[in-house]
Design an enzyme around this catalytic site. Structure first.
Site, mmCIF file in Angstrom:
data_model
loop_
_atom_site.group_PDB
_atom_site.id
_atom_site.type_symbol
_atom_site.label_atom_id
_atom_site.label_comp_id
_atom_site.label_asym_id
_atom_site.label_seq_id
_atom_site.Cartn_x
_atom_site.Cartn_y
_atom_site.Cartn_z
ATOM 1 N N PRO A 245 2.753 -16.665 -42.469
ATOM 2 C CA PRO A 245 2.450 -18.072 -42.774
ATOM 3 C C PRO A 245 2.845 -19.069 -41.684
ATOM 4 O O PRO A 245 3.730 -19.903 -41.863
ATOM 5 C CB PRO A 245 3.249 -18.302 -44.058
ATOM 6 N N CYS A 246 2.161 -19.012 -40.550
ATOM 7 C CA CYS A 246 2.446 -19.965 -39.486
ATOM 8 C C CYS A 246 2.062 -21.388 -39.894
ATOM 9 O O CYS A 246 2.536 -22.357 -39.287
ATOM 10 C CB CYS A 246 1.743 -19.558 -38.190
ATOM 11 N N HIS A 247 1.245 -21.511 -40.939
ATOM 12 C CA HIS A 247 0.865 -22.851 -41.411
ATOM 13 C C HIS A 247 2.042 -23.565 -42.082
ATOM 14 O O HIS A 247 1.969 -24.774 -42.324
ATOM 15 C CB HIS A 247 -0.303 -22.750 -42.399
#
Length: 283
Positions: A245-247
């Site tokens: 989950p780089c977001h």
């Protein structure tokens, strides 16, 4: 910094130096703890808090970094294992599977004999290409054009064999984009990256759904507070969109920061996850 914090920091720095210097002897937890005058239990907990990973895991990162260097120099698997302090090729194999998600032979030959299944699908946030090996999901990316998306995937594993096929691992991963989370089983990932990238991606996986972190916070968790820019670069190279989950990483100012797949998509993901968490809290 408080006096005790400074003492702890110095001990962990000393332990890291000890592991980096002595990794070829594969020191045990007890040996490293003794080198910094701590009990194994206290050292394990302190190291994990300060370094963001366990002493054993850190030793594995250092060991595999040396092994990868030797393999790039075309050393044999056995010689690489012995020079890394491992008892033989089987332990080198286990190390690579554990950290890299591929065998040392596959790493050495750039993915030759590696079979990758891929498929195209729709998701809540746009069209995606998803790919997997027998060991796990190796790629997820949003796309506008299928040919371009496939070319990007093939550039990651140029010597692999590709098959247009939706397998069970892909089907399981796609459940994350739906509301049927009760059907979700553990998702395995097959990642290829540098030691630093893998550490960053592992840290991202620890950010709970609905929560956000910052580039600076992640750099501190990696015991390298000045590496915010390098963290941002590693996040931008994330090969598995949404699952890693780089977001969920934003700037310390509160601004969303960049996102490889577009800022509108990042905003939508953050809002979608927040809504789902709020719904669960209300139930």
């Amino acid at each position: 910094m408080k006096l005790q914090d400074e003492i702890n920091f110095n001990r962990i720095a000393e332990a890291i130096t000890y592991i980096q210097t002595n990794f070829k002897s594969q020191p045990s937890l007890e040996q490293v703890a003794e080198a910094v005058s701590l009990s194994p239990f206290h050292f394990q907990r302190l190291f994990s808090d300060w370094a963001g990973t366990s002493p054993k895991r850190f030793l594995q990162y250092i060991s595999i970094g040396h092994a990868k260097k030797m393999l790039r120099e075309n050393q044999s698997l056995f010689d690489t294992a012995i020079a890394t302090g491992l008892s033989g090729s089987s332990r080198l194999h286990d190390l690579f599977i554990n950290i890299e998600g591929m065998t040392p032979g596959e790493y050495k030959n750039g993915g030759e004999n590696l079979k990758i299944n891929y498929s195209f699908s729709e998701s809540t946030f746009g069209n995606i290409i998803i790919a997997s090996t027998i060991r796990g999901i190796c790629h997820i990316g949003f796309y506008e054009d299928e040919t371009t998306a496939l070319n990007k995937l093939q550039n990651q594993f140029p010597a692999a064999t590709y098959q247009h096929l939706t397998d069970l691992q892909q089907q399981n991963a796609l459940i994350l984009f739906s509301n049927e989370w009760d059907k979700l089983t553990q998702i395995k990932l097959h990642l290829k990256g540098t030691d630093f990238q893998l550490k960053v991606w592992e840290t991202l996986l620890k950010i709970p759904m609905g929560n956000l972190s910052t580039y600076g916070t992640i750099a501190k968790q990696l015991q390298n507070p000045k590496a915010s820019r390098a963290v941002g670069t590693a996040i931008g190279d994330n090969p598995v969109a949404f699952l890693i989950p780089c977001h969920r990483v934003i700037q310390s100012s509160g601004a969303l920061g960049g996102y490889h797949w577009g800022m509108s998509r990042k905003s939508a993901m953050i809002g979608w996850e927040a809504a789902k968490i709020n719904h669960l809290d209300e139930c």
